[in-house]
Write an enzyme that holds these catalytic residues in place. Structure first.
Site, PDB file in Angstrom:
ATOM      1  N   HIS A 151       4.646  58.873 -52.097  1.00  0.00           N
ATOM      2  CA  HIS A 151       5.913  58.915 -52.830  1.00  0.00           C
ATOM      3  C   HIS A 151       6.693  60.174 -52.444  1.00  0.00           C
ATOM      4  O   HIS A 151       6.167  61.061 -51.773  1.00  0.00           O
ATOM      5  CB  HIS A 151       5.681  58.859 -54.348  1.00  0.00           C
ATOM      6  CG  HIS A 151       4.933  60.026 -54.900  1.00  0.00           C
ATOM      7  ND1 HIS A 151       3.631  59.948 -55.322  1.00  0.00           N
ATOM      8  CD2 HIS A 151       5.303  61.305 -55.070  1.00  0.00           C
ATOM      9  CE1 HIS A 151       3.238  61.127 -55.743  1.00  0.00           C
ATOM     10  NE2 HIS A 151       4.229  61.978 -55.600  1.00  0.00           N
TER      11      HIS A 151
HETATM   12  P1  TYD Z   1       1.114  60.121 -59.269  1.00  0.00           P
HETATM   13  O1  TYD Z   1       2.145  61.177 -59.281  1.00  0.00           O
HETATM   14  O2  TYD Z   1       1.483  58.784 -58.678  1.00  0.00           O
HETATM   15  O3  TYD Z   1      -0.196  60.692 -58.538  1.00  0.00           O
HETATM   16  P2  TYD Z   1      -0.676  60.593 -57.001  1.00  0.00           P
HETATM   17  O4  TYD Z   1       0.518  60.741 -56.158  1.00  0.00           O
HETATM   18  O5  TYD Z   1      -1.645  61.699 -56.827  1.00  0.00           O
HETATM   19  O6  TYD Z   1      -1.361  59.291 -56.821  1.00  0.00           O
HETATM   20  O7  TYD Z   1       0.577  59.915 -60.747  1.00  0.00           O
HETATM   21  C1  TYD Z   1      -0.522  59.088 -61.040  1.00  0.00           C
HETATM   22  C2  TYD Z   1      -0.377  58.580 -62.459  1.00  0.00           C
HETATM   23  O8  TYD Z   1      -0.348  59.643 -63.402  1.00  0.00           O
HETATM   24  C3  TYD Z   1       0.897  57.776 -62.669  1.00  0.00           C
HETATM   25  O9  TYD Z   1       0.577  56.673 -63.510  1.00  0.00           O
HETATM   26  C4  TYD Z   1       1.813  58.715 -63.421  1.00  0.00           C
HETATM   27  C5  TYD Z   1       0.850  59.596 -64.178  1.00  0.00           C
HETATM   28  N1  TYD Z   1       1.360  60.975 -64.368  1.00  0.00           N
HETATM   29  C6  TYD Z   1       1.828  61.363 -65.613  1.00  0.00           C
HETATM   30  O10 TYD Z   1       1.837  60.571 -66.581  1.00  0.00           O
HETATM   31  N2  TYD Z   1       2.276  62.620 -65.779  1.00  0.00           N
HETATM   32  C7  TYD Z   1       2.298  63.530 -64.762  1.00  0.00           C
HETATM   33  O11 TYD Z   1       2.724  64.713 -64.944  1.00  0.00           O
HETATM   34  C8  TYD Z   1       1.843  63.117 -63.455  1.00  0.00           C
HETATM   35  C9  TYD Z   1       1.859  64.046 -62.288  1.00  0.00           C
HETATM   36  C10 TYD Z   1       1.375  61.817 -63.314  1.00  0.00           C
END
Ligand code: TYD
Length: 141
Positions: A55
């Site tokens: 992302h």
């Molecule tokens: P994401 O940012 O997609 O993590 P990665 O890129 O490491 O896979 O986040 C994973 C999940 O956590 C997604 O469902 C959103 C949630 N999340 C929150 O609720 N609050 C936050 O501050 C973060 C960073 C993620």
């Protein structure tokens, strides 16, 4: 400080070693990094070779650092693509513009920490690569 090929910044995080007792690292908002910190999050208990990310953020500014282990970051600004290995607790990666990122865990249980400029805002994410390229093209025009 060094600016990378995708316009991110690699910074040294101030670190003081204690004789035979490890080291301590620290940074301060607005002084060592170019934003106020509203949120801290960290990714832990990840198996080796797991992939995360996939992302970009429209507005969010972040400092990423790896206090333990080794994580490979793929960064893509829509024009340039690069890989950066984060394996030094005294080094941070500042991403303060829309950059597509993917991460791969090179070592089990490596910890990736993020200091972020804003609260969690799902609308700030671009989770589709083609959409990211479109978004960047609008910016480059
Ligand atoms: P994401 O940012 O997609 O993590 P990665 O890129 O490491 O896979 O986040 C994973 C999940 O956590 C997604 O469902 C959103 C949630 N999340 C929150 O609720 N609050 C936050 O501050 C973060 C960073 C993620």
């Amino acid at each position: 400080m060094r600016t990378t090929n995708t316009g991110c910044k690699i910074i040294n995080i101030a670190t003081i070693a204690a004789d035979g007792a490890g080291q301590i690292s620290f940074f301060e908002a607005n002084i060592d990094i170019p934003f106020e910190i509203k949120r801290i999050y960290y990714i832990s208990r990840v198996p080796k070779d797991a992939k995360r990310g996939g992302h970009a953020h429209k507005e969010l500014k972040q400092l990423l650092f790896c206090p333990y282990g080794s994580v490979k970051m793929l960064l893509d600004d829509g024009k340039n693509r690069e890989e950066i290995i984060m394996d030094d607790p005294a080094v941070g990666l500042v991403i303060d513009k829309p950059v597509w990122r993917e991460m791969r865990w090179l070592e089990k249980n490596s910890v990736l920490c993020v200091a972020a400029s804003d609260y969690y805002t799902p609308e700030d994410y671009i989770r589709d690569y083609d959409e990211f390229i479109e978004y960047k093209n609008m910016e480059f025009e």
